[in-house]
Design a protein around this motif. Structure first.
Motif, PDB file in Angstrom:
ATOM      1  N   THR A   6       0.556  -0.798   0.129  1.00 45.78           N
ATOM      2  CA  THR A   6       0.043   0.397  -0.413  1.00 45.78           C
ATOM      3  C   THR A   6       1.086   1.415  -0.575  1.00 45.78           C
ATOM      4  O   THR A   6       1.963   0.947   0.269  1.00 45.78           O
ATOM      5  CB  THR A   6      -0.920  -0.179   1.757  1.00 45.78           C
ATOM      6  N   PRO A  60       0.812   5.873   0.633  1.00 44.99           N
ATOM      7  CA  PRO A  60      -0.621   6.748   1.079  1.00 44.99           C
ATOM      8  C   PRO A  60      -0.562   8.061  -0.208  1.00 44.99           C
ATOM      9  O   PRO A  60       0.089   8.087  -0.789  1.00 44.99           O
ATOM     10  CB  PRO A  60       0.810   8.207   2.070  1.00 44.99           C
ATOM     11  N   ILE A  65      -4.761   5.121   2.159  1.00 49.33           N
ATOM     12  CA  ILE A  65      -3.853   4.339   2.212  1.00 49.33           C
ATOM     13  C   ILE A  65      -3.954   3.054   1.506  1.00 49.33           C
ATOM     14  O   ILE A  65      -5.003   2.225   1.545  1.00 49.33           O
ATOM     15  CB  ILE A  65      -3.199   3.451   3.325  1.00 49.33           C
ATOM     16  N   ASN A 120       3.482  -1.912   3.540  1.00 50.33           N
ATOM     17  CA  ASN A 120       3.784  -0.524   3.606  1.00 50.33           C
ATOM     18  C   ASN A 120       4.251   0.457   2.873  1.00 50.33           C
ATOM     19  O   ASN A 120       5.923   0.213   3.241  1.00 50.33           O
ATOM     20  CB  ASN A 120       2.787   0.262   4.511  1.00 50.33           C
ATOM     21  N   LYS A 151       5.724   4.051   3.167  1.00 51.02           N
ATOM     22  CA  LYS A 151       6.421   5.069   3.667  1.00 51.02           C
ATOM     23  C   LYS A 151       5.988   6.908   2.406  1.00 51.02           C
ATOM     24  O   LYS A 151       5.109   7.362   3.047  1.00 51.02           O
ATOM     25  CB  LYS A 151       7.125   5.500   4.600  1.00 51.02           C
ATOM     26  N   PRO A 160       4.272   8.937  -0.598  1.00 54.29           N
ATOM     27  CA  PRO A 160       3.324   9.443  -1.418  1.00 54.29           C
ATOM     28  C   PRO A 160       2.907   9.180  -3.290  1.00 54.29           C
ATOM     29  O   PRO A 160       3.603   9.608  -3.097  1.00 54.29           O
ATOM     30  CB  PRO A 160       2.321  10.479  -0.289  1.00 54.29           C
ATOM     31  N   HIS A 177      -6.554  -0.456   6.170  1.00 51.84           N
ATOM     32  CA  HIS A 177      -6.575   0.417   5.609  1.00 51.84           C
ATOM     33  C   HIS A 177      -8.362   0.523   4.918  1.00 51.84           C
ATOM     34  O   HIS A 177      -9.570   0.868   5.563  1.00 51.84           O
ATOM     35  CB  HIS A 177      -6.477   1.980   4.873  1.00 51.84           C
TER      36      HIS A 177
END
Length: 295
Positions: free
Chosen positions: A111, A113, A131, A161, A163, A165, A211
């Motif tokens: 994932t 952001p 997310i 994840n 970090k 974006p 999320h």
């Protein structure tokens, strides 16, 4: 260059497609565009920039995305699903470069952001960054077969994840935005009703990220709140309590239009359907089954 393919679906995206492809070429070995028979210069621009273009008639997003997974000849280990109006930050591209070579086999997706720009301004306040699962190993993910609020999920393995974006930055005008969200409001209204009456087909989703699961739980709480008041409360929460007003005029327009107007419009369409059938649950459920399930 990472062992990644960029996967972009389009319809009349000539305003965005060059930016998207040039951004994708910074991180992807190949760029694939799945177009829904655009009537503008989207395909011409995409081909001129070296993207491989395929076309398929659009039915709904999940169908289109899954068709592409099944029919486009991806050869890279990883696929990044990118909207035409999105771009990855340089920091995210650097993070991909550093992390992917060392990813263990049991990690099949990531994932990242998603940050929002509206009318050219980064909306920093009022909304929690989405997310979203966007990067996955080829053959290990697909989309739920839903007409609204579809999620991509991994069929096996685990999700980690990223970090840094990426940005959602649509360049179209307000008239385009409101027309699009009028259509979205219809789909959202149907999804709210299907959820309220527990009519969604049983899903085989095993993992779409923490999320996404949290968003689902919040939606189940949202539908239990009174029509219209829930949209108003949502706007107050975002604009005042989460400090959305700090983003100036663009922030006000974003939170009012997306946080209040759009959700009020969806509620109005829910109310319209319920009133049409005299708030009779069985009649409403029959209407939904006949028109929106198994289509």
């Amino acid at each position: 260059m990472q062992d990644i393919s960029a996967y972009i679906i389009t319809y009349n995206e000539e305003i965005h497609i060059a930016r998207a492809i040039e951004n994708a070429q910074k991180y992807a070995k190949e760029v694939f565009v799945l177009d829904s028979y655009s009537t503008d210069k989207t395909v011409e621009i995409a081909k001129s920039l070296g993207a491989k273009v395929y076309q398929h008639e659009f039915k709904y997003h999940a169908d289109q995305l899954n068709w592409g997974l099944q029919n486009i000849p991806f050869t890279t280990e990883w696929i990044w699903r990118q909207d035409a109006d999105e771009y990855l930050t340089d920091e995210l591209i650097e993070e991909l470069k550093n992390r992917l070579p060392n990813v263990p086999d049991h990690i099949t997706a990531f994932t990242a952001p998603c940050l929002r720009k509206f009318l050219g301004k980064y909306i920093k306040h009022g909304i929690i960054p989405l997310i979203l699962l966007r990067l996955f190993r080829r053959g290990h993910a697909q989309w739920e077969d839903k007409r609204m609020d579809e999620h991509i999920y991994v069929t096996d393995g685990c999700i980690e994840n990223l970090k840094c974006p990426f940005f959602d930055d649509n360049l179209n005008n307000i008239s385009w935005w409101t027309n699009k969200h009028n259509n979205y409001a219809t789909k959202e209204a149907i999804d709210l009703l299907l959820t309220e009456y527990n009519l969604h087909p049983q899903s085989s989703v095993v993992n779409s990220g923490a999320h996404s699961e949290a968003i689902r739980r919040k939606k189940l709480k949202y539908i239990k709140l009174p029509l219209f008041w829930r949209a108003f409360a949502f706007f107050i929460l975002r604009y005042f309590f989460r400090l959305g007003f700090l983003d100036g005029k663009e922030g006000f327009l974003w939170h009012f239009l997306q946080g209040f107007w759009y959700r009020t419009l969806a509620d109005a369409k829910v109310f319209e359907i319920k009133k049409k059938y005299n708030f009779n649950k069985e009649k409403i459920k029959n209407f939904l089954k006949e028109n929106y399930l198994n289509k």
